[in-house]
Design a protein around this motif. Structure first.
Motif, PDB file in Angstrom:
ATOM      1  N   UNK A   1       0.697  -1.202  -0.054  1.00 22.24           N
ATOM      2  CA  UNK A   1      -0.017  -0.140   0.147  1.00 22.24           C
ATOM      3  C   UNK A   1       0.834   1.276   0.212  1.00 22.24           C
ATOM      4  N   UNK A   2       0.268   2.424  -0.405  1.00 20.97           N
ATOM      5  CA  UNK A   2       0.834   3.445  -0.496  1.00 20.97           C
ATOM      6  C   UNK A   2       1.479   3.919   0.693  1.00 20.97           C
ATOM      7  N   UNK A   3       2.464   4.373   1.055  1.00 23.60           N
ATOM      8  CA  UNK A   3       2.980   5.321   2.277  1.00 23.60           C
ATOM      9  C   UNK A   3       2.972   6.548   2.213  1.00 23.60           C
ATOM     10  N   UNK A   4       2.267   7.112   3.291  1.00 24.57           N
ATOM     11  CA  UNK A   4       2.331   8.923   3.184  1.00 24.57           C
ATOM     12  C   UNK A   4       3.294   9.387   3.970  1.00 24.57           C
ATOM     13  N   UNK A   5       3.900  10.351   3.373  1.00 19.67           N
ATOM     14  CA  UNK A   5       4.865  10.969   4.136  1.00 19.67           C
ATOM     15  C   UNK A   5       4.425  12.616   4.229  1.00 19.67           C
ATOM     16  N   UNK A   6       5.242  13.501   4.866  1.00 19.31           N
ATOM     17  CA  UNK A   6       4.983  14.873   4.763  1.00 19.31           C
ATOM     18  C   UNK A   6       4.888  15.488   3.277  1.00 19.31           C
ATOM     19  N   UNK A   7       4.052  16.344   3.355  1.00 20.67           N
ATOM     20  CA  UNK A   7       3.745  16.904   1.843  1.00 20.67           C
ATOM     21  C   UNK A   7       4.715  17.947   1.682  1.00 20.67           C
ATOM     22  N   UNK A   8       5.281  17.815   0.462  1.00 16.92           N
ATOM     23  CA  UNK A   8       6.591  18.862   0.092  1.00 16.92           C
ATOM     24  C   UNK A   8       6.129  19.355  -1.365  1.00 16.92           C
ATOM     25  N   UNK A   9       6.169  20.549  -1.869  1.00 18.18           N
ATOM     26  CA  UNK A   9       5.731  21.162  -2.919  1.00 18.18           C
ATOM     27  C   UNK A   9       7.088  21.096  -3.776  1.00 18.18           C
TER      28      UNK A   9
ATOM     29  N   UNK B   1      16.056  16.051 -10.474  1.00 15.24           N
ATOM     30  CA  UNK B   1      16.157  15.391  -9.227  1.00 15.24           C
ATOM     31  C   UNK B   1      15.677  16.409  -8.193  1.00 15.24           C
ATOM     32  N   UNK B   2      15.092  15.531  -7.225  1.00 19.43           N
ATOM     33  CA  UNK B   2      14.652  16.236  -5.954  1.00 19.43           C
ATOM     34  C   UNK B   2      14.631  15.180  -4.810  1.00 19.43           C
ATOM     35  N   UNK B   3      14.877  15.707  -3.636  1.00 21.98           N
ATOM     36  CA  UNK B   3      15.042  14.836  -2.324  1.00 21.98           C
ATOM     37  C   UNK B   3      13.516  14.493  -1.785  1.00 21.98           C
ATOM     38  N   UNK B   4      13.351  13.482  -1.625  1.00 15.70           N
ATOM     39  CA  UNK B   4      12.121  13.067  -0.676  1.00 15.70           C
ATOM     40  C   UNK B   4      12.006  11.453  -0.381  1.00 15.70           C
ATOM     41  N   UNK B   5      11.445  10.855   0.413  1.00 10.52           N
ATOM     42  CA  UNK B   5      10.797  11.748   1.399  1.00 10.52           C
ATOM     43  C   UNK B   5      12.070  12.323   2.561  1.00 10.52           C
ATOM     44  N   UNK B   6      13.197  11.938   2.608  1.00 10.83           N
ATOM     45  CA  UNK B   6      13.892  12.482   3.343  1.00 10.83           C
ATOM     46  C   UNK B   6      15.111  13.154   2.716  1.00 10.83           C
TER      47      UNK B   6
ATOM     48  N   UNK C   1       3.926  10.983  -0.731  1.00  9.09           N
ATOM     49  CA  UNK C   1       4.247   9.693  -0.363  1.00  9.09           C
ATOM     50  C   UNK C   1       5.035   8.650  -1.320  1.00  9.09           C
ATOM     51  N   UNK C   2       4.966   7.407  -1.257  1.00 16.08           N
ATOM     52  CA  UNK C   2       5.775   6.589  -1.901  1.00 16.08           C
ATOM     53  C   UNK C   2       4.835   5.419  -2.082  1.00 16.08           C
ATOM     54  N   UNK C   3       5.132   4.365  -3.271  1.00 17.61           N
ATOM     55  CA  UNK C   3       4.582   3.126  -3.459  1.00 17.61           C
ATOM     56  C   UNK C   3       5.344   2.216  -4.155  1.00 17.61           C
TER      57      UNK C   3
END
Length: 235
Positions: free
Chosen positions: A31-39, A60-65, A186-188
């Protein structure tokens, strides 16, 4: 959510007004894992709009960490509407295509699912390749030159070649249809973050200090890969 379409850029299951509805046939799904929202923003801190993302370029960008890199890609044409995938431990999930006006924008973790190769400031062995080569018979793939794992970004990061045991983890994006702005939420699929932090703990501490495991929130800066790292290895 009104104007926002809850993306599953690399997405999964089904989303309804910001929530996830699991199929009854996938009781043990990934299932999807939801993290903090980042624009997603540009180098000036301005919101990045889907229509402004150039086709077939490595962003490239960095997420969720703060230390976990991701690819943002405009494939230039619609991604496949849906793909049935599995993690290395055989958990199924459904990816439901791209976002934007023509559903061509997708995002994935840039950590290879084989040996955790990832783009650094100095060098990148993994990137999107629009062209074929002697070691890459598939065009328009994310290719890791470490062991030649190749992933299809138009089908949820599916493995097309090489030893990778599972697709790249997808990054879930939220798209505001009114403003055309994007946010990571989030991630999947098969996350590799625990293994990544364990393997590269010393290097990540040198590069990021105490912020290596800091959760991204508020915004995430999107950069051209060629401006982010000094050298890209092509194979």
């Amino acid at each position: 959510m009104e104007r926002r379409e809850f993306l599953k850029v690399c997405t999964a299951g089904a989303a309804a007004a910001g929530g996830f509805a699991a199929s009854s046939s996938l009781a043990a799904d990934a299932r999807p894992r939801m993290y903090e929202k980042a624009m997603l923003v540009d180098g000036r801190g301005q919101p990045l709009r889907a229509k402004a993302i150039p086709a077939n370029r490595n962003l490239i960008f960095h997420y969720p960490y703060a230390s976990t890199p991701c690819f943002l890609l405009n494939l230039g044409k619609p991604a496949k509407a849906s793909a049935q995938l599995k993690t290395v431990d055989n958990r199924p999930y459904e990816w439901r295509g791209g976002i934007g006006a023509v559903r061509s924008v997708v995002a994935y973790s840039a950590i290879c699912a084989h040996k955790l190769t990832y783009p650094t400031r100095d060098i990148s062995f993994i990137s999107f390749r629009a062209e074929t080569s002697a070691r890459n018979k598939h065009a328009n793939v994310i290719h890791c030159c470490s062991e030649h794992s190749q992933y299809d970004p138009a089908e949820g990061g599916r493995v097309l070649a090489g030893p990778a045991p599972q697709p790249l983890a997808a990054i879930l994006l939220e798209h505001d249809a009114g403003t055309d702005e994007l946010s990571a939420v989030g991630t999947l699929g098969g996350e590799m973050f625990n293994q990544f932090f364990a393997k590269y703990e010393f290097r990540l501490a040198l590069d990021n200090g105490a912020a290596a495991r800091q959760a991204m929130q508020g915004s995430a800066v999107v950069t051209e890969l060629e401006n982010y790292c000094k050298q890209q290895v092509k194979c």
